[in-house]
Scaffold this motif. Structure first.
Motif, PDB file in Angstrom:
ATOM      1  N   ASP A 185      15.592 -39.673  -1.781  1.00  0.00           N
ATOM      2  CA  ASP A 185      14.551 -40.087  -2.729  1.00  0.00           C
ATOM      3  C   ASP A 185      13.484 -38.998  -2.837  1.00  0.00           C
ATOM      4  OD1 ASP A 185      12.686 -40.323  -0.678  1.00  0.00           O
ATOM      5  OD2 ASP A 185      12.898 -42.483  -0.492  1.00  0.00           O
ATOM      6  N   GLU A 186      12.478 -39.293  -3.656  1.00  0.00           N
ATOM      7  CA  GLU A 186      11.488 -38.248  -3.968  1.00  0.00           C
ATOM      8  C   GLU A 186      10.619 -37.893  -2.767  1.00  0.00           C
ATOM      9  OE1 GLU A 186       9.328 -39.987  -7.129  1.00  0.00           O
ATOM     10  OE2 GLU A 186       8.598 -41.655  -5.930  1.00  0.00           O
ATOM     11  N   ARG A 187      10.621 -38.748  -1.761  1.00  0.00           N
ATOM     12  CA  ARG A 187       9.866 -38.415  -0.558  1.00  0.00           C
ATOM     13  C   ARG A 187      10.725 -37.671   0.459  1.00  0.00           C
ATOM     14  NH1 ARG A 187       6.314 -43.882   0.697  1.00  0.00           N
ATOM     15  NH2 ARG A 187       5.049 -43.833  -1.193  1.00  0.00           N
ATOM     16  N   GLY A 188      11.961 -37.405   0.078  1.00  0.00           N
ATOM     17  CA  GLY A 188      12.842 -36.682   0.971  1.00  0.00           C
ATOM     18  C   GLY A 188      13.578 -37.586   1.954  1.00  0.00           C
ATOM     19  N   ARG A 189      13.420 -38.892   1.782  1.00  0.00           N
ATOM     20  CA  ARG A 189      14.120 -39.798   2.705  1.00  0.00           C
ATOM     21  C   ARG A 189      15.555 -39.976   2.257  1.00  0.00           C
ATOM     22  NH1 ARG A 189       9.580 -44.375   2.420  1.00  0.00           N
ATOM     23  NH2 ARG A 189      10.322 -44.184   0.286  1.00  0.00           N
ATOM     24  N   ARG A 190      16.439 -40.083   3.254  1.00  0.00           N
ATOM     25  CA  ARG A 190      17.864 -40.231   2.952  1.00  0.00           C
ATOM     26  C   ARG A 190      18.281 -41.685   3.110  1.00  0.00           C
ATOM     27  NH1 ARG A 190      20.774 -34.958   5.582  1.00  0.00           N
ATOM     28  NH2 ARG A 190      19.694 -33.418   4.308  1.00  0.00           N
ATOM     29  N   HIS A 191      19.093 -42.139   2.194  1.00  0.00           N
ATOM     30  CA  HIS A 191      19.550 -43.526   2.221  1.00  0.00           C
ATOM     31  C   HIS A 191      21.072 -43.540   2.238  1.00  0.00           C
ATOM     32  CE1 HIS A 191      15.476 -44.980   1.014  1.00  0.00           C
ATOM     33  NE2 HIS A 191      15.424 -43.786   0.448  1.00  0.00           N
ATOM     34  N   ASP A 192      21.616 -44.104   3.314  1.00  0.00           N
ATOM     35  CA  ASP A 192      23.057 -44.268   3.360  1.00  0.00           C
ATOM     36  C   ASP A 192      23.458 -45.216   2.242  1.00  0.00           C
ATOM     37  OD1 ASP A 192      23.291 -42.646   5.550  1.00  0.00           O
ATOM     38  OD2 ASP A 192      23.023 -44.283   6.976  1.00  0.00           O
ATOM     39  N   SER A 193      24.402 -44.773   1.426  1.00  0.00           N
ATOM     40  CA  SER A 193      24.709 -45.560   0.234  1.00  0.00           C
ATOM     41  C   SER A 193      26.185 -45.875   0.112  1.00  0.00           C
ATOM     42  CB  SER A 193      24.202 -44.824  -1.009  1.00  0.00           C
ATOM     43  OG  SER A 193      22.812 -44.581  -0.888  1.00  0.00           O
ATOM     44  N   GLY A 194      26.836 -45.986   1.258  1.00  0.00           N
ATOM     45  CA  GLY A 194      28.210 -46.442   1.224  1.00  0.00           C
ATOM     46  C   GLY A 194      29.211 -45.373   1.651  1.00  0.00           C
ATOM     47  N   ALA A 195      30.446 -45.787   1.763  1.00  0.00           N
ATOM     48  CA  ALA A 195      31.487 -44.904   2.258  1.00  0.00           C
ATOM     49  C   ALA A 195      32.833 -45.307   1.660  1.00  0.00           C
ATOM     50  CB  ALA A 195      31.544 -44.976   3.788  1.00  0.00           C
ATOM     51  N   PHE A 196      33.779 -44.388   1.690  1.00  0.00           N
ATOM     52  CA  PHE A 196      35.127 -44.697   1.191  1.00  0.00           C
ATOM     53  C   PHE A 196      36.126 -43.774   1.894  1.00  0.00           C
ATOM     54  CE2 PHE A 196      33.258 -41.503  -1.558  1.00  0.00           C
ATOM     55  CZ  PHE A 196      34.273 -40.545  -1.684  1.00  0.00           C
ATOM     56  N   VAL A 197      37.374 -44.083   1.723  1.00  0.00           N
ATOM     57  CA  VAL A 197      38.429 -43.269   2.331  1.00  0.00           C
ATOM     58  C   VAL A 197      39.183 -42.539   1.218  1.00  0.00           C
ATOM     59  CG1 VAL A 197      40.572 -43.308   3.668  1.00  0.00           C
ATOM     60  CG2 VAL A 197      38.680 -44.826   4.287  1.00  0.00           C
ATOM     61  N   GLY A 198      39.404 -41.264   1.399  1.00  0.00           N
ATOM     62  CA  GLY A 198      40.091 -40.469   0.389  1.00  0.00           C
ATOM     63  C   GLY A 198      41.559 -40.865   0.243  1.00  0.00           C
ATOM     64  N   VAL A 199      42.079 -40.689  -0.992  1.00  0.00           N
ATOM     65  CA  VAL A 199      43.473 -41.046  -1.250  1.00  0.00           C
ATOM     66  C   VAL A 199      44.213 -39.886  -1.907  1.00  0.00           C
ATOM     67  CG1 VAL A 199      43.163 -43.531  -1.315  1.00  0.00           C
ATOM     68  CG2 VAL A 199      42.727 -42.191  -3.384  1.00  0.00           C
ATOM     69  N   GLY A 200      43.738 -38.681  -1.688  1.00  0.00           N
ATOM     70  CA  GLY A 200      44.462 -37.507  -2.158  1.00  0.00           C
ATOM     71  C   GLY A 200      44.435 -37.337  -3.666  1.00  0.00           C
ATOM     72  N   SER A 201      45.607 -37.072  -4.247  1.00  0.00           N
ATOM     73  CA  SER A 201      45.667 -36.716  -5.665  1.00  0.00           C
ATOM     74  C   SER A 201      45.628 -37.935  -6.589  1.00  0.00           C
ATOM     75  CB  SER A 201      46.919 -35.896  -5.933  1.00  0.00           C
ATOM     76  OG  SER A 201      48.050 -36.652  -5.549  1.00  0.00           O
ATOM     77  N   THR A 202      45.722 -39.132  -6.005  1.00  0.00           N
ATOM     78  CA  THR A 202      45.614 -40.340  -6.830  1.00  0.00           C
ATOM     79  C   THR A 202      44.159 -40.501  -7.284  1.00  0.00           C
ATOM     80  OG1 THR A 202      47.272 -41.364  -5.429  1.00  0.00           O
ATOM     81  CG2 THR A 202      46.003 -42.836  -6.854  1.00  0.00           C
ATOM     82  N   GLU A 203      43.952 -40.837  -8.570  1.00  0.00           N
ATOM     83  CA  GLU A 203      42.565 -41.014  -9.024  1.00  0.00           C
ATOM     84  C   GLU A 203      41.981 -42.288  -8.412  1.00  0.00           C
ATOM     85  OE1 GLU A 203      40.862 -40.008 -13.016  1.00  0.00           O
ATOM     86  OE2 GLU A 203      40.719 -42.193 -13.175  1.00  0.00           O
ATOM     87  N   MET A 204      40.813 -42.158  -7.847  1.00  0.00           N
ATOM     88  CA  MET A 204      40.136 -43.316  -7.258  1.00  0.00           C
ATOM     89  C   MET A 204      38.870 -43.628  -8.056  1.00  0.00           C
ATOM     90  SD  MET A 204      37.704 -41.911  -4.287  1.00  0.00           S
ATOM     91  CE  MET A 204      36.261 -42.200  -5.271  1.00  0.00           C
ATOM     92  N   THR A 205      38.567 -44.915  -8.070  1.00  0.00           N
ATOM     93  CA  THR A 205      37.318 -45.363  -8.681  1.00  0.00           C
ATOM     94  C   THR A 205      36.584 -46.180  -7.638  1.00  0.00           C
ATOM     95  OG1 THR A 205      38.375 -45.475 -10.836  1.00  0.00           O
ATOM     96  CG2 THR A 205      36.300 -46.663 -10.584  1.00  0.00           C
ATOM     97  N   CYS A 206      35.339 -45.861  -7.422  1.00  0.00           N
ATOM     98  CA  CYS A 206      34.636 -46.469  -6.297  1.00  0.00           C
ATOM     99  C   CYS A 206      33.188 -46.732  -6.692  1.00  0.00           C
ATOM    100  CB  CYS A 206      34.705 -45.485  -5.120  1.00  0.00           C
ATOM    101  SG  CYS A 206      33.819 -46.012  -3.688  1.00  0.00           S
ATOM    102  N   ALA A 207      32.751 -47.958  -6.485  1.00  0.00           N
ATOM    103  CA  ALA A 207      31.353 -48.288  -6.797  1.00  0.00           C
ATOM    104  C   ALA A 207      30.581 -48.480  -5.501  1.00  0.00           C
ATOM    105  CB  ALA A 207      31.288 -49.557  -7.638  1.00  0.00           C
TER     106      ALA A 207
END
Lengths: 237, 167
Positions: A185-207
Motif C-alpha cells: 500500500d501507499e504507506r509501504g505496508r505489505r499485505h499477503d493477498s493469497g496463494a496458488f500452485v502453478g500448473v505449468g503450460s496450462t492456462e490458469m485463472t485465479c482470483a
C-alpha cells in the motif's frame, strides 16, 4: 460594590457561560481587573462556552446511523467507478466463469490452479453461477511485468468496499510450485493477498482477495516459494 | 483516501454534522457531501502537512459553511440576548468543530457537576429552579458549574497532550 474573592471565584463558571444577571456580571468584571488569578481562570474557561452551547443535552454524543455508512461507502464506490470509466481505464466485462461454468469460481480455479490458504474469494460473486442475469463486474486491467522466463500473465482488479480482488490469468507458473501474492500500500505496508500452485503450460485463472482498498494499493508482486518475485504490477493510476 | 478518512473519522464527522444542522436528515446529507468533496480533493492530501483527520475536517468546515448556519444559534457568552452579535459563520463552525471534545469531556464529569452544567446551560434553566430541584443552595449549583468546567478543561488538556504524543 466590592465582592470577596471567594464569592466571585465561585461565580466564574456562571460568568463565562453568560448566566449572571448584568449587575452580578459587572461585579465579577470589576474583580477580574484587580485579581490576576481569577482573570486567568476565567480566560482559561471561556473557550469552553461556545462549543458547549452546541452540545445537545439529550444526545450529547449522537451515534452515526449504520445506513449512513452504507450510503456513503456506496456513493464513494460509484464515484470511483464513474471516474475510472470516464478515464477509459476500465472496461465492463462479465466474468466468463460466472456464465460458462456451473461451478463458478471454484471450477475455474480447479481447472487452472489450486487455490491455497482459503483466501480465494467467492463472497463477492453475487448471484448463481449459471444465472444469465448475473450483473457484469468491472475489471480494471493492469499491465503486469513478467520477470521469470516463459511466464505469460495478465491481471485485472475488481474494486470492492472491503478491498479488492486480483484476477490472475496466465501460463508458465512452474507446476507444483507454490506462489504467493503480496500487495503493497501507499504507506509501504505489505499485505499477503493469497496463494496458488502453478500448473505449468496450462492456462490458469485465479482470483485472490486483498485487504487493501484499490485507491491505497501501489503495486503487487507474485513470488515463488523461494521468495523471488516472478511478476509484478504497478497499480498507481 | 476519502474512503479511509471516512471510515476512520466518519462517526465524529456525523456528530459534527448533527450539531451543525440540528437535524438527522440534513446531517446525513452534509456527511455525504463532505465525503464526496474529500473524494474529489484526495489528490491534494499531503500526509506530511496534516493528519487525515485535520484534512477531512478542513473540508467539513467549508462544506458546513456552504450548507449555511443552523437557524437557532443560542447565545453563549453574553448576559443579554438582545446584545448577541451572531458573528461570522466561520466562528460558529469552529465552535461546533470543538464541541465534540467538549461533549466527551462533559461525559467524564461527576454526576453532580454534569447535572449542574447540563441543566443550567444546555437546558438554559434558572439556577434557583435547578437548586430547588436538587435541594441545594443556588451558590452550590454555581460552585458545581465552576468546578465542572475546570474539570472539563483538565480533561481536554490531557487529551490534547495525548494527541501531541501520538503525532
Amino acid at each position: 460594590m466590592t465582592a470577596g474573592h471567594d464569592e466571585v471565584r465561585e461565580r466564574l463558571g456562571a460568568f463565562v457561560l453568560g448566566q449572571l444577571a448584568p449587575d452580578q456580571a459587572d461585579t465579577v468584571r470589576e474583580h477580574l481587573v484587580r485579581c490576576a488569578d481569577c482573570a486567568a481562570e476565567a480566560a482559561s474557561l471561556q473557550p469552553l462556552a461556545g462549543p458547549l452551547g452546541w452540545v445537545d443535552a439529550d444526545d450529547p454524543v449522537p451515534a452515526e446511523p449504520t445506513r449512513l455508512r452504507t450510503r456513503v461507502e456506496q456513493t464513494l464506490a460509484e464515484a470511483t467507478r464513474a471516474a475510472r470509466e470516464a478515464d477509459g481505464r476500465t472496461r465492463p466485462v462479465a466474468r466468463p466463469w460466472l456464465r460458462s461454468r456451473t461451478g463458478g469460481l471454484v471450477a475455474a480455479a480447479v481447472a487452472g490452479a489450486v487455490l491455497a490458504g482459503g483466501v480465494a474469494t467467492a463472497v463477492s460473486l453475487g448471484g448463481g453461477a449459471s444465472d444469465p442475469a448475473t450483473p457484469a463486474v468491472e475489471v480494471e486491467q493492469v499491465p503486469v511485468v513478467a520477470v521469470a522466463p516463459d511466464l505469460d500473465v495478465r491481471a485485472g482488479l475488481v474494486d470492492h468496499t472491503w478491498g479488492m480482488e486480483i484476477e490472475l490469468v496466465g501460463t508458465g507458473f512452474v507446476r507444483g510450485v507454490a506462489y504467493d501474492v503480496v500487495v503493497t500500500d501507499e504507506r509501504g505496508r505489505r499485505h499477503d493477498s493469497g496463494a496458488f500452485v502453478g500448473v505449468g503450460s496450462t492456462e490458469m485463472t485465479c482470483a485472490l482477495s486483498a485487504a487493501v482498498l484499490r485507491e491505497d494499493a501501489v503495486r503487487f508482486a507474485v513470488r515463488d516459494d523461494g521468495g523471488a518475485v516472478v511478476a509484478r504490477a504497478d497499480l498507481r493510476a | 483516501m476519502a474512503l479511509r478518512a471516512y471510515r476512520e473519522h466518519g462517526a465524529e464527522l456525523y456528530r459534527f454534522a448533527r450539531r451543525w444542522t440540528g437535524d438527522r436528515g440534513a446531517a446525513e446529507d452534509l456527511v455525504q457531501d463532505v465525503a464526496l468533496r474529500a473524494w474529489s480533493a484526495a489528490g491534494g492530501f499531503d500526509p506530511t502537512r496534516a493528519s487525515l483527520r485535520t484534512w477531512l475536517f478542513a473540508i467539513a468546515r467549508n462544506v458546513a459553511i456552504d450548507h449555511g448556519r443552523r437557524k437557532a444559534v443560542r447565545p453563549t457568552t453574553v448576559t443579554d440576548p438582545r446584545q448577541v452579535d451572531p458573528g461570522p459563520v466561520s466562528d460558529h463552525v469552529d465552535d461546533v468543530l470543538r464541541a465534540d471534545a467538549v461533549a466527551r469531556a462533559l461525559q467524564t464529569l461527576s454526576h453532580d457537576h454534569r447535572v449542574a452544567i447540563v441543566e443550567t446551560y444546555l437546558r438554559d434553566r434558572p439556577y434557583d429552579e435547578v437548586a430547588a430541584e436538587l435541594g441545594v443552595p443556588a451558590s452550590t449549583v454555581r460552585s458545581r458549574v465552576f468546578h465542572g468546567l475546570r474539570a472539563m478543561r483538565g480533561t481536554m488538556q490531557g487529551a490534547d497532550r495525548r494527541e501531541e504524543v501520538d503525532r
